[in-house]
Enzyme design. Sequence first.
Site, short mmCIF file in Angstrom:
data_model
loop_
_atom_site.label_atom_id
_atom_site.label_comp_id
_atom_site.label_asym_id
_atom_site.label_seq_id
_atom_site.Cartn_x
_atom_site.Cartn_y
_atom_site.Cartn_z
N HIS A 197 0.84 -1.19 0.00
CA HIS A 197 0.00 0.00 0.00
C HIS A 197 0.88 1.24 0.00
O HIS A 197 1.90 1.31 0.69
CB HIS A 197 -0.91 0.00 1.22
CG HIS A 197 -2.08 0.92 1.10
ND1 HIS A 197 -1.94 2.30 1.12
CD2 HIS A 197 -3.41 0.68 0.93
CE1 HIS A 197 -3.14 2.86 0.99
NE2 HIS A 197 -4.04 1.91 0.87
N HIS A 198 0.47 2.23 -0.78
CA HIS A 198 1.25 3.46 -0.89
C HIS A 198 1.38 4.16 0.46
O HIS A 198 2.35 4.93 0.68
CB HIS A 198 0.60 4.39 -1.92
CG HIS A 198 1.58 5.22 -2.69
ND1 HIS A 198 2.69 5.80 -2.12
CD2 HIS A 198 1.62 5.56 -4.01
CE1 HIS A 198 3.37 6.47 -3.05
NE2 HIS A 198 2.74 6.34 -4.20
N ALA A 199 0.44 3.94 1.36
CA ALA A 199 0.53 4.57 2.68
C ALA A 199 1.73 4.07 3.47
O ALA A 199 2.18 4.73 4.41
CB ALA A 199 -0.75 4.33 3.47
N ASN B 198 5.81 8.47 3.12
CA ASN B 198 5.82 9.20 1.85
C ASN B 198 6.42 10.59 2.05
O ASN B 198 6.15 11.27 3.03
CB ASN B 198 4.39 9.32 1.31
CG ASN B 198 3.86 7.98 0.85
OD1 ASN B 198 4.11 7.55 -0.27
ND2 ASN B 198 3.13 7.28 1.72
#
Length: 469
Positions: free
Chosen positions: A146-148, A326
């Site tokens: 997941h990008h999170a 991120n």
Amino acid sequence: MDDDPTEAPIRYHDRMSDEDALMWSIEKDPMLRSTITTVILLERPIDRETLRRTFERLTRVVPRLRQRVRSNLMSLAPPRWEIDPNFDLDYHLRAARVPGEGTLRDLLRMTQPIAVQGFDRARPQWECTAVDGLADGRDALILKFHHAMTDGVGGVRLMLELFDLTPDAPERAMPPAPPVHVLNQTERFTDALAHQARTQVGLLRELSGAGIHTLTSAVADPVGTFANGAELAASAARVLRPSPAPMSPIMSGRSLSSHLEALSLPLDLAKKAGKRVGGSLNDTYVTGLVRGLQLYHGRHGASLQDLRMGMPINVRSGEMTDTAGNAFVPARFEIPVHAQDVIELMRTIRRRMMSARDEPANQLVEPVANLLNRLPTTVVTQVFGSMMKGLDFQASNVPGSPVPVYLRGIPVEAVIPFGPLAGAACNVTLLSYQNDLNIGLNIDPAAVPDPESFIECVRLGYDEVLDLA
């Protein structure tokens, strides 16, 4: 990827940043899912027990791989990362055989449904499928997270713990499993309250510093201060404005499906092509893609003036260099694409991308994210949907390893990245590896119903740009 595995380990915070939390919450709209998928090609098969032991160690060294997301509806603080007390490696690490003749195309068709599926939000946010049966006796890994959890740059740093830099590297020691502590409601409330207090103090400090600077500037240069404030306001309007409709006259459809393609370019030639205009590898990369989009629209008899591009701007610096999560600004901007001369097109694109990097409003990402997280999820999802679904394409450039890497002695042939569509017609991601630029294309078939023609045009576009070298 760095070529020194002895660098300081990645640091992991217990709570999401406001930017991470936004990517987590907007998935109420499944079209805005933020799943990063990477296809790793291995020169020969890997023993399954060896692979399992390698990932067992990885989940102990990188605790994020054992952590689930826990949030509290009564709290304004972003969700926490907490060790899953029932972590099951066999759920996350699967095995499968490639269908068909075992070609790269067969592997990518197998990857497509994996890439678009959402995660079980009650478990750690990653999966890996070990694939055998590829042509020429190769194996592959389909790794998605997941990008999170992290961005592409952070994901490359994470792979330092998975790969070795020499084929005869000894097996690394197995550390103890990270301790499990599930917070009770009182601890959860206290922790969230402390986080909010720290966050507000930090924001007030930034705003106070900015206010003192503005006041001092206003006394010394009132006209210039007013102009700078107006410039920031105009920049914020450009960055945050809604753009619900794409600019392409033909790539307007959107769906939850995905079509994956891959191509490879020589790194040295791409750098030389960029230098023709005093630019960089990234200028070659984006120009070749845009030239391909021009050719594709031409095949359909559609004229182009501008396209709306999404580009993550890496802002990792200082303490963020070794911190998971991120660290990018999700820039959106229009680029003129009517020039037919490749050098003129590259210069135009370079100027526009440099302008997007220098937008004054880029510094507002953190406070804006903090503000948006206080709104109802439905509202936040609608806001982001109005911004993201008008993107014609997204392009990301992630620097990888300049030297060969190995997985338990087995050479890694290629690492092909695929970014999430998140409302765009296509997401094109580049990851360098040795002298190869591995480019993964994630295409929405509702926007591009003829992907074979699309990829052919993109290849022709890159051929024209590489001819500059």
